[in-house]
Design an enzyme around this catalytic site. Structure first.
Site, short mmCIF file in Angstrom:
data_model
loop_
_atom_site.label_atom_id
_atom_site.label_comp_id
_atom_site.label_asym_id
_atom_site.label_seq_id
_atom_site.Cartn_x
_atom_site.Cartn_y
_atom_site.Cartn_z
N VAL A 178 -0.95 -9.18 5.74
CA VAL A 178 -1.54 -10.37 6.36
C VAL A 178 -0.82 -11.67 6.03
O VAL A 178 -1.10 -12.70 6.64
CB VAL A 178 -3.04 -10.57 6.02
CG1 VAL A 178 -3.88 -9.53 6.70
CG2 VAL A 178 -3.26 -10.60 4.54
N TYR B 271 -5.78 -4.08 -7.42
CA TYR B 271 -5.45 -4.11 -5.99
C TYR B 271 -5.13 -5.54 -5.54
O TYR B 271 -4.15 -5.78 -4.83
CB TYR B 271 -6.60 -3.51 -5.17
CG TYR B 271 -6.46 -3.74 -3.69
CD1 TYR B 271 -5.53 -3.03 -2.93
CD2 TYR B 271 -7.23 -4.72 -3.05
CE1 TYR B 271 -5.39 -3.27 -1.57
CE2 TYR B 271 -7.09 -4.97 -1.69
CZ TYR B 271 -6.16 -4.24 -0.96
OH TYR B 271 -6.00 -4.49 0.38
N TYR C 232 -2.17 -0.27 11.38
CA TYR C 232 -3.60 -0.34 11.70
C TYR C 232 -3.88 0.25 13.07
O TYR C 232 -3.32 1.27 13.45
CB TYR C 232 -4.11 -1.79 11.61
CG TYR C 232 -3.69 -2.46 10.35
CD1 TYR C 232 -4.09 -1.94 9.12
CD2 TYR C 232 -2.91 -3.60 10.36
CE1 TYR C 232 -3.71 -2.55 7.94
CE2 TYR C 232 -2.53 -4.20 9.19
CZ TYR C 232 -2.92 -3.67 7.99
OH TYR C 232 -2.52 -4.25 6.83
N LYS D 158 0.80 -1.24 0.00
CA LYS D 158 0.00 0.00 0.00
C LYS D 158 0.83 1.29 0.00
O LYS D 158 0.56 2.19 -0.79
CB LYS D 158 -0.97 -0.02 1.19
CG LYS D 158 -2.08 -1.06 1.02
CD LYS D 158 -2.87 -1.23 2.33
CE LYS D 158 -3.99 -2.26 2.19
NZ LYS D 158 -4.66 -2.49 3.50
N1 GLN Z 1 -5.08 -8.36 0.23
C1 GLN Z 1 -5.41 -8.16 1.60
C2 GLN Z 1 -6.80 -7.60 1.77
O1 GLN Z 1 -7.18 -6.63 1.17
C3 GLN Z 1 -4.42 -7.25 2.22
C4 GLN Z 1 -4.71 -6.95 3.64
C5 GLN Z 1 -3.52 -6.84 4.53
O2 GLN Z 1 -2.42 -7.28 4.21
N2 GLN Z 1 -3.76 -6.38 5.71
O3 GLN Z 1 -7.60 -8.16 2.49
#
Ligand code: GLN
Length: 618
Positions: free
Chosen positions: A267, A197, A249, A75
């Site tokens: 994640v 995305y 976050y 991101k």
């Molecule tokens: N591709 C994942 C999503 O949009 C990315 C989220 C993340 O890494 N926190 O759910």
């Protein structure tokens, strides 16, 4: 498991990463993400730690070469590309920069505008993907992958299985996409943008690559391994700002408090942290805590920050060391050999010329030190020389301060000279833009200190000494080695001399040549130089009419150790070694006086060298 790179194998830093890896290897708290089915397949034991410096040194421990998907760590990088592709106003209109306490996938948009609060939550990241330039989806994806590859220093690809898995289950992100479209935050149908995305999230990386990507951000957008510009430097502070406030976050505040570096997690278990100007960290371990951050990743970053004192608000001050060395013309002279009265005049009046050798990064806090030192000494100075040889970078505010200093000096009729300006091209550009028509007269740059010092010496000496290079050859009676000889003795010695002429640029003495004669310079100027290991020529001395060179070989008979070249048209009188030797039998007094004068010349040179050594202190 991959061991650390060979070049860093013995470093204590490498040892520490290894130790950290061992310490947390058994930590098995947390759960791998399951909402993207493919991610649930991750081996919970995978654990890689990497650290890359802005000098391009990479340290790694554990599974640092294990590929995994970048996920949300994409991101900030895509946000940077959006900033490059659009005006800042356009980007800010569509994506805020305010942290939220919400989870990464919260469907939370600003009440009236529908603007996502920041680019680190999914809504903001999808909006950023919608701002990537390119006519077709393929072009946008290609541009994105090229950007990631520049950061990583290697070509990166999408992991097809993870992409498909996320695409099949990504209903929530599609819902976000449609909401963004309804608020006109996305200017076109959301499907291909949400698809882009998903693809950016499925880019496959290693912790080593993440560390290099983070180090590229630390290095103002320049990859420290490939030297390639991954993003224009001016956008890096914006990327790091949103990482700092929103990167972790709803753990962002706690993270800043404990770790104190802009960071981003994903994640799949990756985490990056950036210490601006210094280094980047990349950690990979798939088990996540309740915030969606890698459990081991968090612990490792916290440990690294504490152990190495990396907290951003704990920055050591480095400003005092910006002046590496300073000296005046009374202590250090150019390599132009001066006559004794000239040298004496320089010793008396040379304190008015001061050289400041700067080093490191010039920005306001370090430029302030330079200004402070120069202003404090200014009353006694007539010329200020700034040597930029060891400057690493200079930013606009420091350029502006030096420009303002130059104008102040100019107002008092005191020139400010620059040497080694090639090390700070930004400064030259800045001065050119500001000085405009006055640039040529006010911007005085010299290749090195030697050239600048010679210029300053000439200025000081022109006020009280006669220039020594008149057109007429010097009479033998005025040769320095003949000092003290009676006229009849001069006549005897002169009879032994052989006159030679050289054109400008012609070599008078070749390196390694046998020592056959002493050179007495009747007219013009000649310079002694050696080749430095890098290949460049370094001037050791420049002689004017009346002086002698080549005397060392006369004394020790060793082959020539340097090159002598004519700077101008030159006329020399040569005294052969055999004739010099024979003088010992026929005219011992002449030989003794010659030897004494040569010894005096050598001791003058040694005194000059000793004075300089005491200044340079190495
Ligand atoms: N591709 C994942 C999503 O949009 C990315 C989220 C993340 O890494 N926190 O759910």
């Amino acid at each position: 498991m991959i061991a650390g790179c060979a070049s860093a194998a013995a470093s204590p830093i490498q040892d520490y990463l290894q130790e950290l890896h061992g310490r947390y290897l058994d930590l098995d708290e947390g759960k791998a993400a399951t909402y993207i089915p493919e991610l649930a397949k991750a081996n919970p034991g995978w654990f890689g730690i990497s650290l890359a410096t802005t000098d391009g040194h990479v340290y790694e421990a554990g599974d640092a070469r294990q590929p995994f998907t970048i996920q949300s760590i994409s991101k900030p990088f895509v946000y940077g590309l959006a900033l490059e592709d659009n005006t800042r106003a356009e980007v800010l209109k569509r994506i805020g920069v305010e942290p939220t306490g919400d989870a990464f996938n919260a469907i939370s948009l600003e009440a009236n505008t529908g603007r996502p609060r920041n680019p680190m939550i999914n809504a903001g990241a999808i909006a950023a993907a919608g701002l990537i330039a390119g006519k077709s989806p393929q072009t946008r994806l290609r541009r994105m992958l090229e950007m990631f590859s520049r950061y990583a220093g290697e070509e990166v690809f999408c992991d097809e299985a993870v992409y498909r898995s996320e695409s099949e289950t990504g209903h929530r992100n599609r819902a976000i996409g449609h909401m963004l479209r309804s608020f006109d935050i996305l200017a076109e149908a959301p499907d291909s943008i949400v698809d882009l995305y998903f693809k950016q999230c499925s880019v496959s990386v290693t912790s080593r690559q993440l560390a290099v990507m983070a180090a590229t951000l630390a290095n103002r957008g320049v990859n420290p391994l490939t030297r390639q510009q991954a993003i224009r430097g001016e956008y890096v502070e914006s990327i790091l700002s949103v990482m700092g406030s929103c990167g972790m976050y709803d753990y962002a505040g706690e993270w800043l408090y404990r770790v104190g570096m802009p960071a981003k997690s994903g994640v799949a278990g990756g985490v990056i942290a950036v210490l601006p100007g210094r280094l980047g960290i990349g950690v990979f371990s798939p088990l996540l805590d309740g915030h969606g951050n890698s459990v081991r990743g968090l612990r490792v970053c916290e440990e690294l920050s504490r152990y190495f004192d990396l907290h951003l608000f704990n920055t050591p001050h480095a400003s005092k060391s910006v002046i590496r060395l300073q000296f005046s013309l009374a202590e250090v002279n150019s390599n132009r050999v001066r006559t004794p009265p000239e040298a004496e005049a320089l010793r008396v009046r040379g304190a008015a010329v001061r050289v400041y050798q700067l080093q490191g990064n010039l920005f306001m806090p370090t430029a302030e030190v330079v200004l402070h030192e120069v202003m404090a000494a200014l009353a006694g100075l007539r010329v200020v020389v700034l040597d930029l040889k060891h400057v690493l970078s200079i930013n606009e505010s420091a350029s502006r301060l030096l420009y303002q200093l130059l104008l102040k000096l100019q107002g008092q009729g005191k020139p400010m000279l620059f040497t080694n300006i090639d090390r700070a091209p930004q400064l030259a550009r800045y001065l050119k833009a500001k000085l405009k028509a006055r640039f040529d007269s006010l911007f005085q740059a010299f290749d090195d200190n030697d050239a600048a010092l010679e210029w300053c010496e000439d200025c000081l000496l022109a006020e009280e000494c006669q220039p020594g290079d008149a057109g007429q050859p010097v009479a033998p009676a005025n040769y320095e080695p003949f000092a003290g000889l009676a006229p009849a003795e001069v006549a005897v010695a002169s009879a032994l001399l052989e006159r030679r002429k050289y054109q400008p640029g012609e070599v008078i003495i070749q390196f390694g040549a046998p020592a056959g004669e002493l050179f007495l310079l009747a007219r013009g100027r000649a310079s002694v130089s050696v080749r430095l290991s890098g290949g460049a020529a370094k001037r050791l001395a420049t002689f004017s009419a009346g002086m002698a060179f080549g005397e060392m070989a006369m004394l020790d008979r060793a082959p020539r150790s340097a090159v002598v070249t004519a700077d101008t048209e030159v006329e020399c009188d040569l005294l052969k070694v055999e004739d010099f030797d024979r003088l010992g039998e026929t005219h011992p007094r002449i030989k003794i006086l010659l030897l004494r004068n040569l010894a005096l010349g050598l001791s003058r040179k040694l005194r000059k060298a000793n004075r300089e050594i005491s200044v340079f202190d190495y």
